[in-house]
Design a protein around this motif. Structure first.
Motif, PDB file in Angstrom:
ATOM      1  N   SER A 135      26.886  47.972  93.676  1.00  0.00           N
ATOM      2  CA  SER A 135      26.616  48.111  95.103  1.00  0.00           C
ATOM      3  C   SER A 135      26.500  49.582  95.497  1.00  0.00           C
ATOM      4  N   THR A 136      27.155  50.488  94.736  1.00  0.00           N
ATOM      5  CA  THR A 136      27.066  51.904  95.103  1.00  0.00           C
ATOM      6  C   THR A 136      25.789  52.557  94.603  1.00  0.00           C
ATOM      7  N   GLY A 137      25.057  51.860  93.844  1.00  0.00           N
ATOM      8  CA  GLY A 137      23.774  52.411  93.407  1.00  0.00           C
ATOM      9  C   GLY A 137      23.785  52.948  91.988  1.00  0.00           C
ATOM     10  N   SER A 138      24.964  53.062  91.391  1.00  0.00           N
ATOM     11  CA  SER A 138      24.983  53.538  90.008  1.00  0.00           C
ATOM     12  C   SER A 138      24.562  52.410  89.079  1.00  0.00           C
ATOM     13  N   THR A 139      24.016  52.780  87.961  1.00  0.00           N
ATOM     14  CA  THR A 139      23.503  51.750  87.067  1.00  0.00           C
ATOM     15  C   THR A 139      24.223  51.798  85.721  1.00  0.00           C
ATOM     16  N   THR A 140      24.365  50.634  85.166  1.00  0.00           N
ATOM     17  CA  THR A 140      24.882  50.565  83.799  1.00  0.00           C
ATOM     18  C   THR A 140      23.906  49.729  83.000  1.00  0.00           C
ATOM     19  N   SER A 141      23.739  50.117  81.757  1.00  0.00           N
ATOM     20  CA  SER A 141      22.859  49.279  80.941  1.00  0.00           C
ATOM     21  C   SER A 141      23.623  48.830  79.715  1.00  0.00           C
ATOM     22  N   GLU A 142      23.344  47.639  79.278  1.00  0.00           N
ATOM     23  CA  GLU A 142      23.979  47.167  78.054  1.00  0.00           C
ATOM     24  C   GLU A 142      22.984  46.332  77.277  1.00  0.00           C
ATOM     25  N   ARG A 143      23.225  46.255  75.993  1.00  0.00           N
ATOM     26  CA  ARG A 143      22.353  45.458  75.145  1.00  0.00           C
ATOM     27  C   ARG A 143      22.984  44.095  74.967  1.00  0.00           C
ATOM     28  N   VAL A 144      22.232  43.086  75.278  1.00  0.00           N
ATOM     29  CA  VAL A 144      22.780  41.731  75.131  1.00  0.00           C
ATOM     30  C   VAL A 144      21.992  40.962  74.068  1.00  0.00           C
ATOM     31  N   HIS A 145      22.743  40.191  73.327  1.00  0.00           N
ATOM     32  CA  HIS A 145      22.111  39.283  72.369  1.00  0.00           C
ATOM     33  C   HIS A 145      21.887  37.959  73.074  1.00  0.00           C
ATOM     34  N   THR A 146      20.704  37.480  73.057  1.00  0.00           N
ATOM     35  CA  THR A 146      20.423  36.232  73.756  1.00  0.00           C
ATOM     36  C   THR A 146      19.255  35.525  73.074  1.00  0.00           C
ATOM     37  N   ASP A 147      19.024  34.290  73.437  1.00  0.00           N
ATOM     38  CA  ASP A 147      17.842  33.581  72.955  1.00  0.00           C
ATOM     39  C   ASP A 147      16.819  33.539  74.079  1.00  0.00           C
ATOM     40  N   LEU A 148      15.589  33.873  73.760  1.00  0.00           N
ATOM     41  CA  LEU A 148      14.562  33.887  74.799  1.00  0.00           C
ATOM     42  C   LEU A 148      13.404  32.994  74.403  1.00  0.00           C
ATOM     43  N   THR A 149      12.811  32.356  75.403  1.00  0.00           N
ATOM     44  CA  THR A 149      11.589  31.595  75.163  1.00  0.00           C
ATOM     45  C   THR A 149      10.448  32.330  75.848  1.00  0.00           C
ATOM     46  N   ILE A 150       9.423  32.654  75.099  1.00  0.00           N
ATOM     47  CA  ILE A 150       8.298  33.370  75.713  1.00  0.00           C
ATOM     48  C   ILE A 150       6.996  32.616  75.489  1.00  0.00           C
ATOM     49  N   ARG A 151       6.075  32.867  76.404  1.00  0.00           N
ATOM     50  CA  ARG A 151       4.715  32.378  76.207  1.00  0.00           C
ATOM     51  C   ARG A 151       3.945  33.510  75.535  1.00  0.00           C
ATOM     52  N   VAL A 152       3.436  33.249  74.364  1.00  0.00           N
ATOM     53  CA  VAL A 152       2.897  34.323  73.524  1.00  0.00           C
ATOM     54  C   VAL A 152       1.627  34.906  74.126  1.00  0.00           C
ATOM     55  N   GLN A 153       1.595  36.229  74.184  1.00  0.00           N
ATOM     56  CA  GLN A 153       0.370  36.892  74.625  1.00  0.00           C
ATOM     57  C   GLN A 153      -0.303  37.631  73.481  1.00  0.00           C
ATOM     58  N   SER A 154       0.518  38.265  72.666  1.00  0.00           N
ATOM     59  CA  SER A 154      -0.103  38.938  71.512  1.00  0.00           C
ATOM     60  C   SER A 154       0.885  38.974  70.352  1.00  0.00           C
ATOM     61  N   VAL A 155       0.327  39.017  69.167  1.00  0.00           N
ATOM     62  CA  VAL A 155       1.131  39.011  67.953  1.00  0.00           C
ATOM     63  C   VAL A 155       0.743  40.237  67.146  1.00  0.00           C
ATOM     64  N   PHE A 156       1.739  40.986  66.711  1.00  0.00           N
ATOM     65  CA  PHE A 156       1.427  42.137  65.871  1.00  0.00           C
ATOM     66  C   PHE A 156       2.186  42.023  64.553  1.00  0.00           C
ATOM     67  N   PHE A 157       1.430  42.115  63.469  1.00  0.00           N
ATOM     68  CA  PHE A 157       2.040  41.972  62.147  1.00  0.00           C
ATOM     69  C   PHE A 157       1.854  43.265  61.372  1.00  0.00           C
ATOM     70  N   ASP A 158       2.924  43.784  60.854  1.00  0.00           N
ATOM     71  CA  ASP A 158       2.843  44.984  60.028  1.00  0.00           C
ATOM     72  C   ASP A 158       2.999  44.566  58.572  1.00  0.00           C
ATOM     73  N   PRO A 159       1.913  44.537  57.815  1.00  0.00           N
ATOM     74  CA  PRO A 159       1.989  43.999  56.456  1.00  0.00           C
ATOM     75  C   PRO A 159       2.869  44.840  55.532  1.00  0.00           C
ATOM     76  N   ALA A 160       2.892  46.157  55.757  1.00  0.00           N
ATOM     77  CA  ALA A 160       3.661  47.008  54.847  1.00  0.00           C
ATOM     78  C   ALA A 160       5.153  46.745  54.998  1.00  0.00           C
ATOM     79  N   ALA A 161       5.597  46.530  56.241  1.00  0.00           N
ATOM     80  CA  ALA A 161       7.017  46.314  56.465  1.00  0.00           C
ATOM     81  C   ALA A 161       7.347  44.824  56.564  1.00  0.00           C
ATOM     82  N   SER A 162       6.307  43.975  56.547  1.00  0.00           N
ATOM     83  CA  SER A 162       6.485  42.536  56.736  1.00  0.00           C
ATOM     84  C   SER A 162       7.284  42.238  57.992  1.00  0.00           C
ATOM     85  N   SER A 163       6.955  42.891  59.062  1.00  0.00           N
ATOM     86  CA  SER A 163       7.661  42.582  60.309  1.00  0.00           C
ATOM     87  C   SER A 163       6.656  42.054  61.323  1.00  0.00           C
TER      88      SER A 163
END
Lengths: 568, 406
Positions: free
Chosen positions: B57-85
């Motif tokens: 409420s005071t305007g300061s921000t905190t950020s944190e990394r959360v582990h979660t499961d997400l469902t997305i509608r795919v827009q683009s796929v990028f494949f890196d063959p060298a790293a297999s990612s």
């Protein structure tokens, strides 16, 4: 946050003004300051006396402003700075030493100017600045600003020509050239005897002459030439460069590199029974197609090993008939084809006429006489500089020395060069022409060694093109080609060769089949192109390489030459 | 790759794509399969790490990394063959406490973490075939090939579906010159560099076939160098690798020379069972037919489509070759068209092969426009319409004069 940013910007701008915006100062001066400024300037000028003209009014005013109108300090500064300057690092590269029209030097000049303007921030500041600019202390090579073309016309030396020796594998190309060099006393008998002894050790006595040119370990142990060997010899009228090409099909890229540097060609044919026939199917055919499509128009056919068939005139005539027919079909004009019966191993009809009574029927020229009769092709002297690097090496003169033949244009010591595709600039520290003779300049057609400075080794590779920075060659990854097909062409993967340049790519599309003579479009977008027809094809490469219109390239696929053509 | 639920199998896949298929990638190759399976506008649910910024409420921000499961509608796929990612980006279509609907997110698929896939256009025959390949047992170790020429070596790994260029070694070899023989040292240092890179990039703990390919004697000499190095270092492993290495002739050191390598008798003998050797010989057949120009081989989408419609790609030697790239990022309509093509060929009794465009044979097919067919009977002038289309508007092209090249 954003406000902080603004303040920062403001500070920065103010700082900038302090440094560069001195012209605004007058407007900013308060009336009192202006009075003090005029007074101070007068005092300074008076104190300097005869030295006064050496400094400008602006310099005095600037110094005064900097030292807060302290006249004594100003005078001391001005004397040390302008009138009796100590040795300064900024002067390390005197402008006159630098070639004209050159970005790097321009940068340096402006650095000089800047630090001078900045002046009062003391000499230390100048040094720091210069340090930050990473200026190399070594002076740029001096150019003598010669008019190379008129220099070239003045020299009335021997004419220079280079020729490539091609032919099927084991036709005896290297041996013949070894014998030629021995007979012309370019190599001495002792060297050859030594080689013969070494060759005997591994049971290859007959290879001794070839070893004069085949100097690599693999070449000697396997008895085949792998890479182009260059050597030179002089006759009374001409100084020749030999490019001994490998005949084995796997090393055709090397042969292409050699042929691209040649004015004319010697096609060596093995006359012994069976060998001629297999050669005609093999590299005799492919090599002659290649040299023709690379623009070599004069060809001397050396019918070799005729001694093994007892100098049979019949055999010679049979071969001459077949090869002449084949060569004219390839596009050589009959007047540009000469035939000489020779024995490469024994040296008959190379330098001296044969003494074998069985060969008395031949009364024509020897090989060397034929070579002397050949006119080298016209040089593109006035075109912008182009040179394909055929070798990069380390020499005592420079860590990066390059060799190659100047395809077009001219260059001289001190010239700035652009290396493509890296786009890096280099300077010619010194150069050597032909047989390692140091020179001040070189022109198209000469084989040169250039010693470069101001460039890093990673930017210079074999196959790169050195060009004039004012008229650089462009790097492309797609181009259209007017191609003559030797084999069926369709959209497929190909290797593109141009001199030492070797790049992988593919034929993207075949735009049209053209008429061989008029160039009119016969059929658009054909599925395939049949051998012997001319077509316009679009080629894409995996990487960008320096290529421009009018250059000749060769397309190969699966170890076969499939097409050759002219870039559009 | 396997189904997360061991009870699931190919037969339980809902062809409409309404219910999800849950898969677990286990090897780097599986990422490539996933790349083929996931198409635009599909729904994908996977584990995600997201930076969530909260404002107090005071305007300061905190950020944190959360582990979660997400469902997305795919827009683009990028494949890196060298790293297999595999990176799949799209918009979130299921809200959760951390992420609201419609926000963008890029899912980085990871090994041994399951993902769920809903196919919007349903599981058609091509997609099912791909899934079948994906969940099939691994057929063994990937082949390593070093394609080299003087001063250039390409180290690649040939799996059943891909050719991955692991590393490229370039080195400047001094050319020979009168009076000196510096090139020998240059070759040795090139071999040294290549060997070090090879051992670093390719894992030889399990024996895997090694092909050394080059024009001339480079590959042979390299093998000799490996042997002598193995003896010098008394390295049993290196000696074994050198001993098992197969030297094959190729015409250049560029990767596309692998085509020649794969059809050479040495390779055919040892790797007959591999998928890629079959594809290579099919491509050769196609080229051979094209060469003859007898009307039984065609390339390009239009002529092939017409040939298939006529039923010329059917029983008795009809083969349709199509790159899987065609099925990757096409809009649904075009995809359906090509799937129908594949189905029609199968119906007619012909062979439909989906080639991997990440393979050398696929690259060759790519040069032909990605689609080609061998017909059972000759049809001529399939491309006639195309020529006419191309002809319009270009009529006014100026006729070139001057000397031809030869």
């Amino acid at each position: 946050m954003s406000r902080h940013q603004a303040v920062r910007n403001l500070d920065y701008e103010a700082e900038l003004e302090d440094e560069y915006g001195y012209s605004d100062e007058e407007e900013e001066l308060s009336p009192e300051d202006q009075v003090r400024m005029t007074e101070g300037t007068a005092q300074v000028l008076e104190a300097l006396g005869v030295e006064a003209p050496k400094v400008t009014k602006a310099q005095i005013e600037e110094s005064l402003y900097y030292y807060f109108f302290d006249v004594d300090k100003t005078i001391a500064y001005l004397i040390s700075k302008y009138i009796d300057p100590p040795k300064k690092p900024a002067k390390a590269a005197p402008p006159k030493a630098a070639p004209k029209h050159d970005v790097a030097t321009a940068g340096k000049k402006s650095a000089n100017v800047q630090s001078n303007k900045k002046g009062p921030s003391s000499a230390d500041g100048v040094t720091n600045q210069v340090g930050q600019l990473k200026i190399d202390d070594t002076p740029l090579p001096k150019s003598r600003n010669l008019n190379v073309l008129s220099e070239f016309e003045k020299t009335k030396g021997k004419k220079t020509a280079s020729f490539v020796v091609v032919g099927h594998v084991d036709a005896g190309k290297s041996t013949m050239m070894g014998r030629l060099l021995l007979d012309l006393n370019v190599v001495d008998q002792r060297t050859v005897d030594k080689l013969r002894k070494e060759a005997e050790k591994i049971g290859k006595t007959s290879f001794a002459l070839a070893w004069v040119l085949d100097q690599r370990h693999e070449e000697r142990s396997r008895g085949v030439t792998i890479d182009i060997a260059t050597n030179r010899f002089e006759t009374d009228t001409t100084s020749f460069t030999i490019l001994d090409a490998p005949g084995h099909r796997d090393f055709i890229p090397n042969m292409i590199a050699g042929a691209s540097q040649a004015d004319f060609a010697i096609l060596v044919i093995d006359a012994s029974t069976g060998a001629f026939e297999s050669g005609l199917k093999g590299q005799t055919r492919e090599h002659s197609l290649l040299i023709r499509s690379m623009g070599v128009s004069r060809i001397i056919v050396a019918v070799n090993k005729l001694d093994t068939v007892n100098w049979s005139q019949e055999r010679f005539d049979e071969i001459r008939h077949q090869v002449a027919g084949f060569l004219t079909g390839t596009g050589f004009q009959p007047k540009n084809i000469a035939f000489v019966p020779v024995s490469g191993l024994h040296g008959d009809n190379l330098v001296r006429k044969t003494t074998d009574p069985a060969a008395s029927w031949y009364t024509g020229n020897t090989l060397v006489e034929e070579l002397e009769a050949s006119e080298p092709s016209a040089r593109a002297l006035t075109k912008p500089l182009r040179m394909t690097i055929s070798e990069v090496m380390r020499t005592p003169q420079s860590p990066i020395s390059i060799t190659g033949r100047i395809d077009a244009g001219s260059l001289q010591m001190g010239d700035a060069l652009l290396v493509q595709p890296s786009g890096e600039k280099a300077y010619v520290k010194s150069l050597q022409v032909d047989d390692g003779e140091p020179a001040d300049w070189a022109v198209a057609g000469q084989n040169v060694i250039l010693h470069l400075s101001n460039i890093d080794a990673i930017h210079v590779r074999v196959g790169d093109i050195v060009c004039d920075p004012a008229k650089p060659i462009q790097c492309v990854d797609t181009f259209t080609l007017k191609a003559l097909a030797f084999d069926i062409l369709m959209p497929m993967q190909v290797d593109v060769h141009r001199g030492r340049l070797h790049a992988a790519g593919k034929i993207e599309a075949i735009d049209a089949i053209l008429d061989k003579v008029t160039g009119k479009v016969i059929k658009k977008k054909p599925m395939i192109v049949k051998p012997g027809t001319v077509s316009r094809v679009r080629v894409t490469l995996h990487t960008k390489v320096p290529l421009e219109a009018g250059q000749r390239v060769v397309l190969r696929s699966g170890g076969q030459t499939v097409a050759a053509g002219l870039l559009e | 790759m396997r189904f997360t639920n061991p009870k699931h199998s190919l037969s339980t896949v809902d062809p409409s794509g309404e219910t999800s298929v849950s898969l677990l990638p286990t090897t780097p190759e599986d990422m490539w399969h996933a790349h083929n399976l996931i198409a635009e506008s599909d729904l994908l649910r996977a584990h995600a790490i997201r930076k969530v910024v909260t404002t107090t409420s005071t305007g300061s921000t905190t950020s944190e990394r959360v582990h979660t499961d997400l469902t997305i509608r795919v827009q683009s796929v990028f494949f890196d063959p060298a790293a297999s990612s595999l990176h799949v980006s799209g918009t979130v279509c299921q809200e959760n406490p951390h992420v609201s609907l419609g926000q963008h997110h890029t899912l980085d698929l990871e090994l041994n973490r399951p993902f769920q896939l809903w196919k919007r256009s349903g599981w058609d025959s091509v997609a099912l075939k791909m899934l079948e390949e994906a969940v099939a047992e691994d057929t063994g170790e990937a082949t390593c090939a070093v394609v080299m020429q003087e001063g250039l070596a390409n180290i690649c790994l040939i799996t059943d579906f891909q050719t991955v260029i692991k590393q490229r070694v370039e080195s400047n070899i001094p050319k020979k010159r009168a009076g000196g023989s510096a090139s020998q040292g240059g070759m040795t240092s090139f071999y040294e560099k290549t060997l070090a890179t090879l051992l670093r990039t390719i894992d030889f703990t399990k024996p895997r076939p090694l092909l050394l390919c080059s024009p001339g004697f480079v590959a042979q000499d390299f093998r000799g160098y490996m042997q002598s190095e193995g003896q010098k270092r008394t390295d049993k492993k290196l000696q074994r690798i050198a001993k098992d290495a197969v030297v094959v002739h190729s015409s250049t050191g560029y990767v596309h020379s692998l085509n020649e390598v794969l059809k050479s008798p040495e390779v055919q003998a040892t790797m007959r069972d591999k998928r890629f050797t079959g594809e290579t010989s099919l491509m050769d057949q196609l080229y051979e037919r094209l060469r003859k120009d007898d009307g039984r081989a065609w390339y390009g989408a239009k002529p092939v489509e017409r040939a298939v419609k006529e039923g010329a790609v059917g029983r008795g030697g009809g083969v349709l070759l199509i790159n899987n790239k065609f099925f990757r990022s096409l809009d649904i309509k075009t995809r359906k068209r090509f799937v129908a093509l594949v189905d029609k060929v199968k119906e007619d009794g012909g062979e439909a092969r989906v080639l991997s465009s990440d393979h050398e044979s696929g690259q060759r097919l790519d040069a032909l426009g990605g689609i080609a067919a061998i017909l059972t009977y000759p049809i001529f002038d399939l491309d006639e319409d195309e020529v006419e289309e191309g002809g319009n508007g270009e009529e006014g092209e100026p006729v070139e004069e001057g000397a031809m090249i030869i």
